[in-house]
Motif scaffolding. Structure first.
Motif, PDB file in Angstrom:
ATOM      1  N   PRO A 184      29.980  42.142  34.663  1.00 29.42           N
ATOM      2  CA  PRO A 184      30.690  40.875  34.532  1.00 29.42           C
ATOM      3  C   PRO A 184      31.795  40.679  35.567  1.00 29.42           C
ATOM      4  O   PRO A 184      32.094  39.555  35.956  1.00 29.42           O
ATOM      5  CB  PRO A 184      31.275  40.920  33.121  1.00 29.42           C
ATOM      6  N   ASP A 185      32.391  41.774  36.023  1.00 26.77           N
ATOM      7  CA  ASP A 185      33.486  41.651  36.981  1.00 26.77           C
ATOM      8  C   ASP A 185      33.026  41.171  38.351  1.00 26.77           C
ATOM      9  O   ASP A 185      33.827  40.665  39.127  1.00 26.77           O
ATOM     10  CB  ASP A 185      34.223  42.980  37.128  1.00 26.77           C
ATOM     11  N   ALA A 186      31.754  41.330  38.673  1.00 22.04           N
ATOM     12  CA  ALA A 186      31.261  40.912  39.985  1.00 22.04           C
ATOM     13  C   ALA A 186      31.521  39.433  40.238  1.00 22.04           C
ATOM     14  O   ALA A 186      31.745  39.029  41.373  1.00 22.04           O
ATOM     15  CB  ALA A 186      29.767  41.204  40.109  1.00 22.04           C
ATOM     16  N   VAL A 187      31.517  38.627  39.183  1.00 19.27           N
ATOM     17  CA  VAL A 187      31.720  37.184  39.329  1.00 19.27           C
ATOM     18  C   VAL A 187      33.014  36.722  38.671  1.00 19.27           C
ATOM     19  O   VAL A 187      33.243  35.520  38.528  1.00 19.27           O
ATOM     20  CB  VAL A 187      30.514  36.397  38.767  1.00 19.27           C
ATOM     21  N   ALA A 188      33.858  37.668  38.279  1.00 18.15           N
ATOM     22  CA  ALA A 188      35.125  37.324  37.617  1.00 18.15           C
ATOM     23  C   ALA A 188      36.140  36.881  38.652  1.00 18.15           C
ATOM     24  O   ALA A 188      36.694  37.699  39.383  1.00 18.15           O
ATOM     25  CB  ALA A 188      35.647  38.518  36.818  1.00 18.15           C
ATOM     26  N   ASP A 189      36.370  35.572  38.710  1.00 16.86           N
ATOM     27  CA  ASP A 189      37.349  35.064  39.661  1.00 16.86           C
ATOM     28  C   ASP A 189      38.724  34.994  39.003  1.00 16.86           C
ATOM     29  O   ASP A 189      38.866  35.264  37.819  1.00 16.86           O
ATOM     30  CB  ASP A 189      36.933  33.702  40.223  1.00 16.86           C
ATOM     31  N   CYS A 190      39.717  34.680  39.793  1.00 17.63           N
ATOM     32  CA  CYS A 190      41.095  34.613  39.304  1.00 17.63           C
ATOM     33  C   CYS A 190      41.581  33.178  39.402  1.00 17.63           C
ATOM     34  O   CYS A 190      42.104  32.763  40.434  1.00 17.63           O
ATOM     35  CB  CYS A 190      42.001  35.545  40.114  1.00 17.63           C
ATOM     36  N   ASP A 191      41.390  32.434  38.312  1.00 15.88           N
ATOM     37  CA  ASP A 191      41.813  31.040  38.291  1.00 15.88           C
ATOM     38  C   ASP A 191      43.169  30.833  37.633  1.00 15.88           C
ATOM     39  O   ASP A 191      43.808  29.822  37.864  1.00 15.88           O
ATOM     40  CB  ASP A 191      40.780  30.186  37.548  1.00 15.88           C
ATOM     41  N   THR A 192      43.571  31.772  36.792  1.00 16.73           N
ATOM     42  CA  THR A 192      44.817  31.623  36.031  1.00 16.73           C
ATOM     43  C   THR A 192      45.672  32.871  36.196  1.00 16.73           C
ATOM     44  O   THR A 192      45.165  33.930  36.594  1.00 16.73           O
ATOM     45  CB  THR A 192      44.511  31.430  34.532  1.00 16.73           C
ATOM     46  N   PRO A 193      46.962  32.790  35.863  1.00 18.88           N
ATOM     47  CA  PRO A 193      47.792  33.996  35.900  1.00 18.88           C
ATOM     48  C   PRO A 193      47.244  35.108  35.001  1.00 18.88           C
ATOM     49  O   PRO A 193      47.339  36.288  35.347  1.00 18.88           O
ATOM     50  CB  PRO A 193      49.159  33.499  35.416  1.00 18.88           C
ATOM     51  N   GLU A 194      46.620  34.736  33.902  1.00 16.39           N
ATOM     52  CA  GLU A 194      46.033  35.746  33.008  1.00 16.39           C
ATOM     53  C   GLU A 194      44.862  36.461  33.679  1.00 16.39           C
ATOM     54  O   GLU A 194      44.707  37.679  33.532  1.00 16.39           O
ATOM     55  CB  GLU A 194      45.579  35.092  31.689  1.00 16.39           C
ATOM     56  N   ASP A 195      44.031  35.711  34.409  1.00 13.68           N
ATOM     57  CA  ASP A 195      42.922  36.326  35.150  1.00 13.68           C
ATOM     58  C   ASP A 195      43.455  37.319  36.178  1.00 13.68           C
ATOM     59  O   ASP A 195      42.912  38.417  36.344  1.00 13.68           O
ATOM     60  CB  ASP A 195      42.101  35.268  35.890  1.00 13.68           C
ATOM     61  N   LEU A 196      44.518  36.926  36.870  1.00 14.00           N
ATOM     62  CA  LEU A 196      45.114  37.797  37.879  1.00 14.00           C
ATOM     63  C   LEU A 196      45.678  39.057  37.242  1.00 14.00           C
ATOM     64  O   LEU A 196      45.471  40.164  37.752  1.00 14.00           O
ATOM     65  CB  LEU A 196      46.201  37.044  38.644  1.00 14.00           C
ATOM     66  N   ALA A 197      46.362  38.911  36.116  1.00 11.81           N
ATOM     67  CA  ALA A 197      46.929  40.072  35.423  1.00 11.81           C
ATOM     68  C   ALA A 197      45.825  41.009  34.938  1.00 11.81           C
ATOM     69  O   ALA A 197      45.936  42.233  35.042  1.00 11.81           O
ATOM     70  CB  ALA A 197      47.787  39.618  34.245  1.00 11.81           C
ATOM     71  N   ARG A 198      44.733  40.443  34.439  1.00 14.15           N
ATOM     72  CA  ARG A 198      43.596  41.251  33.970  1.00 14.15           C
ATOM     73  C   ARG A 198      42.988  42.039  35.135  1.00 14.15           C
ATOM     74  O   ARG A 198      42.696  43.229  35.023  1.00 14.15           O
ATOM     75  CB  ARG A 198      42.559  40.338  33.317  1.00 14.15           C
ATOM     76  N   ALA A 199      42.814  41.383  36.282  1.00 15.72           N
ATOM     77  CA  ALA A 199      42.280  42.058  37.467  1.00 15.72           C
ATOM     78  C   ALA A 199      43.215  43.156  37.930  1.00 15.72           C
ATOM     79  O   ALA A 199      42.773  44.256  38.276  1.00 15.72           O
ATOM     80  CB  ALA A 199      42.034  41.052  38.594  1.00 15.72           C
ATOM     81  N   ALA A 200      44.518  42.882  37.911  1.00 16.31           N
ATOM     82  CA  ALA A 200      45.492  43.892  38.335  1.00 16.31           C
ATOM     83  C   ALA A 200      45.444  45.100  37.417  1.00 16.31           C
ATOM     84  O   ALA A 200      45.477  46.244  37.893  1.00 16.31           O
ATOM     85  CB  ALA A 200      46.892  43.288  38.356  1.00 16.31           C
ATOM     86  N   ARG A 201      45.355  44.876  36.112  1.00 14.56           N
ATOM     87  CA  ARG A 201      45.269  46.006  35.179  1.00 14.56           C
ATOM     88  C   ARG A 201      44.045  46.866  35.463  1.00 14.56           C
ATOM     89  O   ARG A 201      44.117  48.084  35.469  1.00 14.56           O
ATOM     90  CB  ARG A 201      45.247  45.511  33.725  1.00 14.56           C
ATOM     91  N   ARG A 202      42.939  46.216  35.684  1.00 14.20           N
ATOM     92  CA  ARG A 202      41.692  46.976  35.911  1.00 14.20           C
ATOM     93  C   ARG A 202      41.737  47.725  37.255  1.00 14.20           C
ATOM     94  O   ARG A 202      41.372  48.883  37.341  1.00 14.20           O
ATOM     95  CB  ARG A 202      40.492  46.048  35.894  1.00 14.20           C
ATOM     96  N   LEU A 203      42.189  47.046  38.299  1.00 15.07           N
ATOM     97  CA  LEU A 203      42.168  47.655  39.633  1.00 15.07           C
ATOM     98  C   LEU A 203      43.312  48.645  39.848  1.00 15.07           C
ATOM     99  O   LEU A 203      43.149  49.613  40.584  1.00 15.07           O
ATOM    100  CB  LEU A 203      42.187  46.569  40.705  1.00 15.07           C
ATOM    101  N   ASP A 204      44.450  48.395  39.238  1.00  6.87           N
ATOM    102  CA  ASP A 204      45.565  49.335  39.370  1.00  6.87           C
ATOM    103  C   ASP A 204      45.391  50.544  38.450  1.00  6.87           C
ATOM    104  O   ASP A 204      45.941  51.595  38.711  1.00  6.87           O
ATOM    105  CB  ASP A 204      46.902  48.650  39.036  1.00  6.87           C
ATOM    106  N   GLY A 205      44.619  50.361  37.382  1.00  2.00           N
ATOM    107  CA  GLY A 205      44.477  51.417  36.393  1.00  2.00           C
ATOM    108  C   GLY A 205      43.376  52.379  36.720  1.00  2.00           C
ATOM    109  O   GLY A 205      43.191  53.404  36.148  1.00  2.00           O
TER     110      GLY A 205
END
Length: 187
Positions: A166-187
């Motif tokens: 699912p992450d392959a097409v998960a874009d960052c349209d909202t601050p929540e999307d960005l925070a979710r991506a940061a958690r996954r990639l930083d973690g």
């Protein structure tokens, strides 16, 4: 090695993100547009990267603008496609932080005639995550007067490929999307 070029659309208004320069937002130490360009480089090191949007110091790319700036994906494709020199190109959004070279390899390997596009878990086509035959899209674009990517690309009959995760097409349209991506990639 692939000789795939890429057109990365990075000129939107970012309205759901509060009007900020969305492609310039950082996740895990790199901007969103840098992450997408890195995925292209991982798959096609010699491919040409065309970013349709404001010029930036990074990533290294050819920068062009649609006319008028911010007028949408079809005008952006019209601005970027003339600079594609490879037989195939990836058409990508600039806000796909989880996109990898492996995802692009999957798409390119799925192209039968005109193109391949990821579909998400709900079966929706992700028109800004695809690989296309350059000549076919050029011909379609020359005859197209609409403003919808679906209207332009759908009639070409691309192969639809279930996104491998699912992450392959998960874009960052909202601050929540960005925070979710940061958690996954930083973690």
């Amino acid at each position: 090695m692939s000789t795939l070029d890429a057109v990365i659309l990075a000129g939107g208004a970012g309205t759901r993100m509060g009007g900020v320069d969305k492609p310039g937002l950082a996740v895990a130490g790199h901007t969103l547009v840098e992450r997408v360009a890195a995925a292209v480089r991982a798959h096609a090191p010699d491919g040409r990267i065309i970013v349709v949007g404001p010029e930036r110091d990074s990533p290294p790319a050819l920068y062009v603008r649609e006319d008028p700036p911010g007028s949408g994906p079809v005008p952006a494709l019209r601005a970027g496609l003339p600079h594609v020199t490879a037989e195939r190109f990836a058409l990508l959004a600039a806000d796909l932080p989880h996109l990898t070279g492996g995802h692009l390899a999957t798409l390119e390997g799925a192209v039968e005639d005109v193109g391949a596009v990821f579909v998400d878990g709900g079966g929706r086509e992700q028109w800004l995550t695809g690989v296309w035959d350059t000549g076919a899209v050029r011909a379609a674009l020359a005859a197209y007067t609409g403003r919808s990517l679906y209207g332009l690309l759908g009639p070409l009959g691309p192969r639809f490929v279930q996104a491998p995760d699912p992450d392959a097409v998960a874009d960052c349209d909202t601050p929540e999307d960005l925070a979710r991506a940061a958690r996954r990639l930083d973690g």
